[in-house]
Design a protein around this motif. Sequence first.
Motif, mmCIF file in Angstrom:
data_model
loop_
_atom_site.group_PDB
_atom_site.id
_atom_site.type_symbol
_atom_site.label_atom_id
_atom_site.label_comp_id
_atom_site.label_asym_id
_atom_site.label_seq_id
_atom_site.Cartn_x
_atom_site.Cartn_y
_atom_site.Cartn_z
ATOM 1 N N PRO A 47 -2.291 3.978 8.591
ATOM 2 C CA PRO A 47 -2.477 2.827 7.701
ATOM 3 C C PRO A 47 -1.214 2.534 6.909
ATOM 4 O O PRO A 47 -0.395 3.410 6.680
ATOM 5 C CB PRO A 47 -3.605 3.258 6.781
ATOM 6 C CG PRO A 47 -3.533 4.736 6.751
ATOM 7 C CD PRO A 47 -3.026 5.143 8.107
ATOM 8 N N ASN A 48 -1.097 1.307 6.478
ATOM 9 C CA ASN A 48 0.062 0.857 5.721
ATOM 10 C C ASN A 48 0.191 1.637 4.422
ATOM 11 O O ASN A 48 -0.806 1.944 3.772
ATOM 12 C CB ASN A 48 -0.099 -0.635 5.424
ATOM 13 C CG ASN A 48 1.133 -1.238 4.809
ATOM 14 O OD1 ASN A 48 1.525 -0.886 3.709
ATOM 15 N ND2 ASN A 48 1.736 -2.164 5.522
ATOM 16 N N PHE A 49 1.425 1.938 4.019
ATOM 17 C CA PHE A 49 1.658 2.700 2.790
ATOM 18 C C PHE A 49 1.093 1.979 1.568
ATOM 19 O O PHE A 49 0.750 2.615 0.582
ATOM 20 C CB PHE A 49 3.151 2.982 2.598
ATOM 21 C CG PHE A 49 3.945 1.774 2.187
ATOM 22 C CD1 PHE A 49 4.224 1.547 0.857
ATOM 23 C CD2 PHE A 49 4.401 0.870 3.126
ATOM 24 C CE1 PHE A 49 4.950 0.435 0.462
ATOM 25 C CE2 PHE A 49 5.121 -0.242 2.751
ATOM 26 C CZ PHE A 49 5.400 -0.467 1.418
ATOM 27 N N THR A 53 -7.333 1.026 -0.923
ATOM 28 C CA THR A 53 -8.792 1.086 -0.912
ATOM 29 C C THR A 53 -9.302 1.450 0.482
ATOM 30 O O THR A 53 -8.588 1.301 1.481
ATOM 31 C CB THR A 53 -9.407 -0.264 -1.329
ATOM 32 O OG1 THR A 53 -9.117 -1.230 -0.317
ATOM 33 C CG2 THR A 53 -8.865 -0.731 -2.677
ATOM 34 N N LYS A 54 -10.545 1.893 0.545
ATOM 35 C CA LYS A 54 -11.158 2.199 1.838
ATOM 36 C C LYS A 54 -11.202 0.961 2.729
ATOM 37 O O LYS A 54 -11.011 1.055 3.933
ATOM 38 C CB LYS A 54 -12.567 2.736 1.637
ATOM 39 C CG LYS A 54 -12.612 4.142 1.133
ATOM 40 C CD LYS A 54 -14.041 4.636 1.034
ATOM 41 C CE LYS A 54 -14.071 6.052 0.520
ATOM 42 N NZ LYS A 54 -15.431 6.578 0.421
ATOM 43 N N GLU A 55 -11.431 -0.198 2.116
ATOM 44 C CA GLU A 55 -11.498 -1.436 2.880
ATOM 45 C C GLU A 55 -10.141 -1.782 3.495
ATOM 46 O O GLU A 55 -10.066 -2.198 4.649
ATOM 47 C CB GLU A 55 -11.968 -2.601 1.996
ATOM 48 C CG GLU A 55 -13.407 -2.504 1.562
ATOM 49 C CD GLU A 55 -13.627 -1.560 0.374
ATOM 50 O OE1 GLU A 55 -12.644 -1.206 -0.336
ATOM 51 O OE2 GLU A 55 -14.777 -1.159 0.165
ATOM 52 N N GLU A 56 -9.068 -1.606 2.737
ATOM 53 C CA GLU A 56 -7.726 -1.885 3.258
ATOM 54 C C GLU A 56 -7.357 -0.920 4.384
ATOM 55 O O GLU A 56 -6.816 -1.335 5.405
ATOM 56 C CB GLU A 56 -6.687 -1.787 2.137
ATOM 57 C CG GLU A 56 -6.789 -2.892 1.108
ATOM 58 C CD GLU A 56 -5.904 -2.651 -0.094
ATOM 59 O OE1 GLU A 56 -5.452 -3.652 -0.677
ATOM 60 O OE2 GLU A 56 -5.655 -1.484 -0.458
ATOM 61 N N ILE A 57 -7.662 0.346 4.200
ATOM 62 C CA ILE A 57 -7.375 1.346 5.229
ATOM 63 C C ILE A 57 -8.209 1.076 6.472
ATOM 64 O O ILE A 57 -7.722 1.173 7.600
ATOM 65 C CB ILE A 57 -7.590 2.764 4.682
ATOM 66 C CG1 ILE A 57 -6.525 3.056 3.606
ATOM 67 C CG2 ILE A 57 -7.541 3.802 5.794
ATOM 68 C CD1 ILE A 57 -6.770 4.321 2.813
ATOM 69 N N SER A 58 -9.458 0.676 6.276
ATOM 70 C CA SER A 58 -10.328 0.341 7.396
ATOM 71 C C SER A 58 -9.793 -0.873 8.163
ATOM 72 O O SER A 58 -9.827 -0.905 9.400
ATOM 73 C CB SER A 58 -11.741 0.061 6.889
ATOM 74 O OG SER A 58 -12.582 -0.300 7.942
#
Length: 88
Positions: A47-49, A53-58
Amino acid sequence: MSVITEHSKKSDLVIGEEKLVSTVFIKLKGLEFENVVVAECVDDVYPNFASKTKEEISEDARALYVAISRSKKRLYIIYHNKSLYGKP
Protein backbone atom coordinates in the motif's frame (compact mmCIF):
# COMPACT_ATOMS: atom_id res chain seq x y z
CA MET A 1 3.08 -7.69 -25.74
CA SER A 2 -0.38 -6.27 -25.13
CA VAL A 3 -3.79 -6.69 -26.68
CA ILE A 4 -5.01 -3.26 -27.71
CA THR A 5 -8.75 -2.77 -28.11
CA GLU A 6 -10.77 0.18 -29.27
CA HIS A 7 -11.64 0.82 -25.60
CA SER A 8 -8.07 0.96 -24.39
CA LYS A 9 -5.44 3.62 -24.53
CA LYS A 10 -3.31 3.85 -27.68
CA SER A 11 0.13 2.27 -27.52
CA ASP A 12 2.85 4.34 -25.88
CA LEU A 13 5.59 2.41 -27.69
CA VAL A 14 5.46 0.26 -30.83
CA ILE A 15 8.42 -1.85 -31.98
CA GLY A 16 7.51 -3.94 -35.01
CA GLU A 17 4.47 -5.98 -33.99
CA GLU A 18 5.07 -5.39 -30.27
CA LYS A 19 2.98 -2.76 -28.48
CA LEU A 20 3.43 -1.30 -25.02
CA VAL A 21 0.72 0.47 -23.03
CA SER A 22 1.70 2.38 -19.92
CA THR A 23 -1.18 3.30 -17.64
CA VAL A 24 -2.38 3.53 -14.05
CA PHE A 25 -4.09 0.54 -12.44
CA ILE A 26 -7.54 2.06 -12.18
CA LYS A 27 -7.76 2.47 -15.98
CA LEU A 28 -7.14 -1.27 -16.48
CA LYS A 29 -10.48 -2.44 -15.13
CA GLY A 30 -12.25 -4.54 -17.73
CA LEU A 31 -9.22 -4.82 -20.04
CA GLU A 32 -6.94 -7.82 -20.54
CA PHE A 33 -3.39 -8.00 -21.89
CA GLU A 34 -1.12 -10.85 -22.96
CA ASN A 35 1.63 -9.63 -20.61
CA VAL A 36 1.42 -7.38 -17.58
CA VAL A 37 4.36 -5.80 -15.74
CA VAL A 38 3.76 -4.40 -12.24
CA ALA A 39 6.74 -2.24 -11.33
CA GLU A 40 7.83 -1.22 -7.82
CA CYS A 41 5.75 -3.81 -6.03
CA VAL A 42 7.26 -3.00 -2.62
CA ASP A 43 6.16 -1.69 0.78
CA ASP A 44 5.43 2.05 0.78
CA VAL A 45 4.16 1.77 -2.79
CA TYR A 46 1.51 -0.98 -2.35
CA PRO A 47 0.00 0.00 0.00
CA ASN A 48 0.97 3.60 -0.56
CA PHE A 49 3.07 5.20 2.19
CA ALA A 50 0.40 7.92 2.53
CA SER A 51 -2.46 5.44 3.08
CA LYS A 52 -3.36 5.46 6.76
CA THR A 53 -6.92 4.22 7.16
CA LYS A 54 -8.14 0.68 6.59
CA GLU A 55 -10.25 1.97 3.71
CA GLU A 56 -7.26 3.59 1.98
CA ILE A 57 -5.12 0.48 2.42
CA SER A 58 -7.99 -1.67 1.15
CA GLU A 59 -8.32 0.54 -1.94
CA ASP A 60 -4.59 0.17 -2.62
CA ALA A 61 -4.91 -3.61 -2.36
CA ARG A 62 -7.90 -3.59 -4.72
CA ALA A 63 -5.99 -1.52 -7.28
CA LEU A 64 -3.06 -3.95 -7.14
CA TYR A 65 -5.46 -6.88 -7.58
CA VAL A 66 -6.92 -5.21 -10.69
CA ALA A 67 -3.41 -4.89 -12.14
CA ILE A 68 -2.32 -8.48 -11.48
CA SER A 69 -5.58 -9.96 -12.72
CA ARG A 70 -5.31 -8.31 -16.18
CA SER A 71 -2.73 -10.78 -17.51
CA LYS A 72 -3.76 -13.49 -19.98
CA LYS A 73 -0.36 -15.22 -20.28
CA ARG A 74 2.44 -13.65 -18.26
CA LEU A 75 2.64 -11.52 -15.12
CA TYR A 76 5.91 -9.86 -14.15
CA ILE A 77 6.14 -8.37 -10.67
CA ILE A 78 9.20 -6.18 -10.23
CA TYR A 79 10.46 -5.22 -6.79
CA HIS A 80 13.63 -4.08 -5.08
CA ASN A 81 15.08 -4.33 -1.60
CA LYS A 82 14.98 -0.66 -0.69
CA SER A 83 12.09 1.74 -1.05
CA LEU A 84 12.29 5.12 -2.72
CA TYR A 85 12.07 6.66 0.74
CA GLY A 86 15.24 5.04 2.08
CA LYS A 87 13.52 2.46 4.26
CA PRO A 88 14.98 -1.06 4.01
